[in-house]
Design an enzyme around this catalytic site. Structure first.
Site, PDB file in Angstrom:
ATOM      1  N   THR A   7       0.896  -1.124   0.025  1.00  0.00           N
ATOM      2  CA  THR A   7       0.006  -0.022  -0.171  1.00  0.00           C
ATOM      3  C   THR A   7       0.885   1.319   0.183  1.00  0.00           C
ATOM      4  O   THR A   7       1.895   1.209   0.583  1.00  0.00           O
ATOM      5  CB  THR A   7      -0.968   0.067   1.317  1.00  0.00           C
ATOM      6  OG1 THR A   7      -1.809   1.129   1.412  1.00  0.00           O
ATOM      7  CG2 THR A   7      -0.033  -0.018   2.417  1.00  0.00           C
TER       8      THR A   7
ATOM      9  N   HIS B 108       2.301 -11.533  14.096  1.00  0.00           N
ATOM     10  CA  HIS B 108       3.439 -12.297  14.883  1.00  0.00           C
ATOM     11  C   HIS B 108       3.245 -13.890  15.200  1.00  0.00           C
ATOM     12  O   HIS B 108       4.167 -14.465  15.566  1.00  0.00           O
ATOM     13  CB  HIS B 108       3.780 -11.560  16.203  1.00  0.00           C
ATOM     14  CG  HIS B 108       4.884 -11.338  16.855  1.00  0.00           C
ATOM     15  ND1 HIS B 108       6.046 -12.339  16.414  1.00  0.00           N
ATOM     16  CD2 HIS B 108       5.594 -10.487  17.517  1.00  0.00           C
ATOM     17  CE1 HIS B 108       7.124 -11.842  16.874  1.00  0.00           C
ATOM     18  NE2 HIS B 108       6.955 -10.911  17.532  1.00  0.00           N
TER      19      HIS B 108
END
Length: 407
Positions: free
Chosen positions: A317, A369
Site C-alpha cells: 500500500t 506475529h
C-alpha cells in the site's frame, strides 16, 4: 411477454447486493445486451445487461438491498419500438459514436486557463497569482468579475460558495463495499497478533535510474516507469528468501506459497480495493507496470471483477501518494503481512562522517506475529532496503560482480 430481470449469482460467498443505479429508467426502451443497471456486492461493482430488447419496467429502487435471484425489474419484449429508435441490428452503429462524443466532457474538463474573466479580474488574478479553483464566477455566462476575485482574496482557505457557520448533517447509507472494508479491518485487528516494524530507504539510485530511462522505457513499452514495479520486484525476491512473510495461517496449518501474488491497495471512488498482480515474481518491470495501470484504471471505474480482487499472498500500500510520511498499515487478512510505502522526503543523512541530503522513504511492515518472528520481519525489510538502494540487484537478486566471482 414480460422477461424478468433477476439479480445474478456473482460469487459463492455473496448472498445479497445493493442496487446502486438504474442506467435506464422506468419506461425506457432498451436494446439487447445494453447495460441497464449497476449493482454493488461486498467485493465489487458489476452491471446488469438486458437479455432482450423491449420496454423496461423498474421494480426495485436505487439503494435497495436485494438477494441473489430477486427480481429487480422486467422487460416487456412485446412493446412497440418507439419511433426514431433504429432496429436492433442498427443499434450498435447508432451507439458506437457515444463514447467518443462523451470524451470531451468526461476526459477533458475545462481548464482553469479557459475560464473567462473581465480585464480587471484577469489582471488581479495574474498579479496575485490566484488559483482559479478558489474563485466562484458570478458574471454572465460563467465569467469571473472583479468582485469574485476580491471575495476569494478576502476569504482565503474557504471553499468558494460554502455556507458560513453551517451545522448541517448528511446521513448516508453505508455501501456494501464499505461495510466489508470495515468488517475486515476490525477482524484483522481482533484476530491477528499484529505488529509493525520500520526501516528507511535511500531512493537516490531508483530516482536517478528512472530519470535517465523513463522516456526510453515509455517509448519501448508504452507505459510509464513508476516506483511500484521496483517495489514489487524487490518484494518478490525478499518474499522468496523469507517465505513466512508470504505465508498464511489456515486453522492449525501454515500455507506457504512458492509464488508471489501481490495485492496492490487502491483507493477507489467507493472504497479501498486490493486487486492482485498474479505471479509477480515471473513478470518483467514493464509487465508489472502495465498490470498496475490496468488494475488501477478498473478500480477507478468500478470495473474490477471479484476474481481480480481474490487471493493475494502479500499486500503493498502506498500512502505516500497522499502525502503520508509514516503509518502502520493493517494486514489484509488472511495474508500475514503488508508493506507500507510513504512519501519521499529529502532529509539530512550522516554518510561517512558527512551530512548529505538524501531523498528518503520510510517503510513499514505490519505482520502477524503468530507466524512471522521479529528476525524474519526485520530481515525482510533489511533485504528490501538493500535491493531498492542497489537496483542492479533486481536483475536476479544478487550482486552481479559477486556472482561473477562466485562469492
Amino acid at each position: 411477454m414480460s422477461l424478468e430481470i433477476k439479480v445474478p449469482t456473482v460469487g459463492e460467498s455473496i448472498s445479497e447486493v445493493t442496487l446502486v443505479k438504474w442506467i435506464k429508467h422506468d419506461g425506457d426502451w432498451v436494446e439487447r445486451d445494453e447495460i441497464i443497471a449497476e449493482l454493488e456486492s461486498e467485493k465489487a461493482t458489476f452491471e446488469i445487461n438486458a437479455e432482450q430488447a423491449g420496454a423496461l419496467k423498474v421494480i426495485a429502487n436505487e439503494g435497495d438491498t436485494l438477494k441473489i435471484g430477486d427480481i429487480a425489474g422486467s422487460i416487456d419484449t412485446e412493446a412497440k419500438r418507439p419511433e426514431g429508435i433504429p432496429v436492433a441490428k442498427e443499434a450498435p452503429k447508432a451507439a458506437a459514436p457515444a463514447p467518443n462524443s462523451q470524451q470531451p466532457t468526461t476526459e477533458k474538463p475545462t481548464p482553469a486557463t479557459d475560464i473567462k474573466a473581465t480585464p480587471v479580474a484577469a489582471a488581479i488574478i495574474a498579479d496575485k497569482k490566484i488559483d482559479l479553483k478558489t474563485v466562484t464566477p458570478t458574471g454572465s455566462n460563467g465569467k469571473i468579475v472583479k468582485q469574485d476575485v476580491l471575495e476569494a482574496i478576502s476569504k482565503p482557505g474557504r471553499k468558494p460558495g460554502a455556507e458560513l457557520f453551517t451545522r448541517n448533517e448528511r446521513p448516508e447509507k453505508m455501501s456494501n463495499l464499505r461495510k466489508t472494508v470495515s468488517r475486515r479491518l476490525v477482524e484483522a485487528k481482533n484476530t491477528t497478533a499484529m505488529l509493525t516494524t520500520f526501516n528507511e530507504v535511500d531512493m537516490s539510485a531508483i530516482m536517478e535510474l528512472r530519470a535517465k530511462n523513463k522516456d526510453k522505457f515509455k517509448e519501448i513499452h508504452g507505459v510509464n516507469l513508476g516506483f511500484m514495479s521496483f517495489f514489487t520486484k524487490a518484494c518478490c525476491y525478499a518474499l522468496q528468501e523469507w517465505p513466512a512473510v508470504n505465508a498464511m495461517i489456515d486453522g492449525e496449518k501454515i500455507i506457504y506459497h512458492d509464488y508471489c501474488d501481490i495485492s496492490i491497495a487502491v483507493s477507489a471512488p467507493k472504497g479501498l480495493v486490493v486487486p492482485v498482480i498474479r505471479n509477480a515474481e515471473s513478470l518483467s518491470m514493464a509487465e508489472i507496470e502495465k498490470t498496475v495501470v490496468q488494475l488501477a484504471g478498473k478500480a477507478r471505474d468500478n470495473k474490477l471483477t471479484i476474481e481480480e480482487m481474490s487471493g493475494g499472498t502479500f499486500t503493498i500500500t502506498n500512502g505516500g501518494v497522499f502525502g503520508s510520511l509514516m503509518s502502520t498499515p493493517i494486514i489484509n487478512i488472511p495474508q500475514s503481512a503488508i508493506l507500507g510505502m510513504h512519501k519521499i522526503q529529502e532529509r539530512p543523512m550522516a554518510i561517512n562522517g558527512q551530512v548529505v541530503i538524501k531523498p528518503m522513504m520510510y517503510l513499514a511492515l505490519s505482520y502477524d506475529h503468530r507466524i512471522i518472528d521479529g528476525r524474519e520481519s526485520v530481515s525482510f525489510l533489511v533485504r528490501l532496503k538493500e535491493l531498492l538502494e542497489n537496483p542492479a540487484l533486481l536483475l536476479f537478486g544478487k550482486d552481479p560482480l559477486k556472482t561473477l566471482l562466485e562469492l
